[in-house]
Design a protein around this motif. Structure first.
Motif, short mmCIF file in Angstrom:
data_model
loop_
_atom_site.label_atom_id
_atom_site.label_comp_id
_atom_site.label_asym_id
_atom_site.label_seq_id
_atom_site.Cartn_x
_atom_site.Cartn_y
_atom_site.Cartn_z
N LEU A 43 0.90 -1.32 0.11
CA LEU A 43 -0.10 0.06 0.08
C LEU A 43 0.91 1.02 0.03
CD1 LEU A 43 -2.76 1.50 0.32
CD2 LEU A 43 -2.51 1.11 2.75
N THR A 44 2.04 1.30 0.77
CA THR A 44 2.95 2.19 0.99
C THR A 44 3.46 2.75 -0.48
OG1 THR A 44 3.52 1.83 3.20
CG2 THR A 44 5.11 3.25 1.88
N LYS A 45 3.76 1.49 -1.44
CA LYS A 45 4.52 1.80 -2.80
C LYS A 45 3.25 2.25 -3.58
CE LYS A 45 8.02 -1.76 -2.11
NZ LYS A 45 8.65 -3.10 -2.99
N ALA A 46 2.27 1.63 -3.45
CA ALA A 46 1.12 2.29 -4.32
C ALA A 46 0.97 3.78 -4.00
CB ALA A 46 -0.30 1.38 -4.29
N ALA A 47 0.79 4.07 -2.81
CA ALA A 47 0.29 5.41 -2.56
C ALA A 47 1.42 6.34 -3.11
CB ALA A 47 0.10 5.85 -1.14
N ALA A 48 2.62 6.02 -2.87
CA ALA A 48 3.78 6.84 -3.15
C ALA A 48 3.87 7.03 -4.92
CB ALA A 48 5.29 6.13 -2.90
N ALA A 49 3.31 6.13 -5.59
CA ALA A 49 3.42 6.07 -7.07
C ALA A 49 2.23 6.91 -7.26
CB ALA A 49 2.96 4.64 -7.75
N GLU A 50 1.12 6.90 -6.54
CA GLU A 50 0.06 7.88 -7.24
C GLU A 50 0.09 9.32 -6.61
OE1 GLU A 50 -3.98 6.44 -5.53
OE2 GLU A 50 -3.49 4.43 -6.20
N TYR A 51 0.78 9.80 -5.84
CA TYR A 51 0.90 10.84 -5.36
C TYR A 51 2.31 11.51 -5.45
CZ TYR A 51 -3.70 9.89 -3.61
OH TYR A 51 -4.83 9.39 -3.48
N GLY A 52 3.30 10.65 -6.15
CA GLY A 52 4.67 11.44 -6.19
C GLY A 52 4.66 12.66 -6.69
N GLU A 53 3.93 12.71 -7.93
CA GLU A 53 4.08 13.96 -8.54
C GLU A 53 3.12 15.07 -8.01
OE1 GLU A 53 3.88 13.71 -12.92
OE2 GLU A 53 4.19 11.57 -12.68
N ARG A 54 2.37 14.88 -7.10
CA ARG A 54 1.70 15.71 -6.43
C ARG A 54 1.97 16.16 -4.98
NH1 ARG A 54 -4.40 14.11 -7.32
NH2 ARG A 54 -4.76 16.58 -6.87
N GLY A 55 3.30 15.91 -4.83
CA GLY A 55 4.07 16.59 -3.53
C GLY A 55 3.94 15.62 -2.48
N ILE A 56 3.39 14.43 -2.53
CA ILE A 56 3.33 13.72 -1.31
C ILE A 56 4.25 12.57 -1.21
CG2 ILE A 56 1.72 12.49 0.26
CD1 ILE A 56 -0.63 13.81 -0.67
N ARG A 57 5.04 12.47 -0.16
CA ARG A 57 5.90 11.15 -0.21
C ARG A 57 5.38 10.32 0.70
NH1 ARG A 57 10.38 11.99 2.27
NH2 ARG A 57 10.00 14.15 3.44
N VAL A 58 5.51 9.04 0.37
CA VAL A 58 4.72 8.03 1.48
C VAL A 58 5.87 6.81 1.39
CG1 VAL A 58 2.81 6.48 2.04
CG2 VAL A 58 2.76 8.41 0.26
N ASN A 59 6.29 6.73 2.96
CA ASN A 59 7.28 5.54 2.96
C ASN A 59 6.84 4.56 4.26
OD1 ASN A 59 9.76 6.48 1.39
ND2 ASN A 59 9.12 8.30 2.19
N ALA A 60 7.50 3.72 4.45
CA ALA A 60 7.40 2.59 5.49
C ALA A 60 8.28 2.28 6.28
CB ALA A 60 6.67 1.23 4.91
N LEU A 61 8.21 2.11 7.64
CA LEU A 61 9.32 1.61 8.22
C LEU A 61 9.27 0.14 8.50
CD1 LEU A 61 9.40 4.71 11.18
CD2 LEU A 61 10.85 4.26 9.15
N VAL A 62 10.21 -0.47 8.24
CA VAL A 62 10.41 -1.87 8.68
C VAL A 62 11.11 -2.30 9.95
CG1 VAL A 62 11.60 -4.15 7.79
CG2 VAL A 62 10.76 -2.36 6.14
N VAL A 63 10.13 -2.10 11.17
CA VAL A 63 10.58 -2.12 12.31
C VAL A 63 10.84 -3.48 12.86
CG1 VAL A 63 9.78 -1.54 14.62
CG2 VAL A 63 9.24 0.10 12.85
N GLY A 64 12.10 -3.56 13.53
CA GLY A 64 12.31 -4.94 13.92
C GLY A 64 11.77 -4.99 15.60
N ALA A 65 12.39 -5.93 16.41
CA ALA A 65 11.97 -6.03 17.72
C ALA A 65 12.23 -4.68 18.51
CB ALA A 65 12.49 -7.26 18.39
N THR A 66 11.12 -4.25 19.18
CA THR A 66 11.02 -3.05 19.97
C THR A 66 10.42 -3.48 21.21
OG1 THR A 66 10.98 -1.67 17.93
CG2 THR A 66 10.69 -0.49 19.73
N LEU A 67 11.16 -2.64 22.26
CA LEU A 67 10.56 -2.80 23.59
C LEU A 67 9.45 -1.88 24.07
CD1 LEU A 67 14.05 -3.30 25.47
CD2 LEU A 67 12.30 -5.10 25.20
#
Length: 258
Positions: A172-196
């Motif tokens: 979904l993150t990649k799809a949204a980035a593709a749809e709105y990249g030319e309209r000034g919106i960046r979309v990224n995802a954090l690949v989070v590891g084990a967190t306390l």
């Protein structure tokens, strides 16, 4: 908490943070304000949000709370409206709310567990992106950061619904980035590891045997502190990451590199 003399990489930005009542979300809200942002915090626990907003205000920062559940489109819409109505715009979003439970094999997993995990981790992100984008378009752009997981890139046994949902968050993150990249919106995802976080503590309390693999899979042989994940989110919400979009960014201690 003190905001004096802190770097101002988010100076003037209005950022929405979900899952903000504890863990990574609460750490991010505090850090974003330290870096100059105004935050709108969203979670289900009103009492915790109220305490967090007071803490931020007492330290000289600006924050508003919008209690709600990300699985409700109306609740998400209300949080976005809080940002726009109170501060005039929405510049960034950290869609961090999520949920998991101690795992079981696919054939032993009740459908209700699948529905709850997918609803919170995937539909919640869908609701947020869908309603944040119009506000950002109206303001000329913005940056959205979605919390995925190492489970969004590699499989971990006995949590298939969570693996499926987090893989979908990256898609979904990649799809949204593709749809709105030319309209000034960046979309990224954090690949989070084990967190306390509190959620991790609940998982470990239910399944203590998971502590060793969570720690050993990190190349640093430890879990992250919530603020370490928040630091990555702050960078992605800032203009310092202006040419980064559509990326699953690992914040996992090297888990997915091995």
């Amino acid at each position: 908490m003190s905001f004096a003399g802190m770097p101002n990489m988010l100076d003037g930005k209005v950022i929405m943070v979900t899952g903000a009542s504890s863990g990574i979300g609460a750490a991010a809200a505090r850090l974003f304000v330290e870096r100059g942002a105004t935050v709108v915090v969203m979670a289900r626990r009103q009492d915790r949000l109220t305490a967090l907003v007071k803490e931020i205000a007492d330290a000289g920062g600006r924050a508003s709370a919008s209690a709600g559940d990300v699985t409700s489109a109306d609740d998400v819409r209300r949080a976005v409206a809080t940002a726009v109505d109170t501060y005039g715009r929405l510049d960034g979003a950290f869609n961090n709310a999520g949920w998991a439970t101690a795992g079981s094999l696919i054939h032993e997993t009740d459908d209700s567990v699948f529905d709850q995990i997918v609803d919170t981790n995937l539909r919640g992100v869908w609701n947020c992106v869908k309603h944040q984008v119009p506000a950002m378009l109206a303001g000329g752009g913005g940056s959205i950061v979605n919390t995925a997981s190492t489970a969004g890139l590699v499989a971990t046994g006995a949590i298939a619904p969570y693996v499926a949902a987090k893989h979908a968050v990256i898609g979904l993150t990649k799809a949204a980035a593709a749809e709105y990249g030319e309209r000034g919106i960046r979309v990224n995802a954090l690949v989070v590891g084990a967190t306390l976080t509190e959620l991790m503590e609940e998982v470990l309390a239910a399944t203590p045997s998971l502590a060793e693999p969570f720690t050993s899979r990190s190349l640093q042989k430890r879990m992250a502190a919530p603020v370490e994940v928040a630091e990555a989110a702050a960078w992605l919400c800032s203009d310092a990451s202006s040419f980064v979009t559509g990326a699953p960014v690992p914040v996992d201690g090297g888990w997915t590199a091995a």
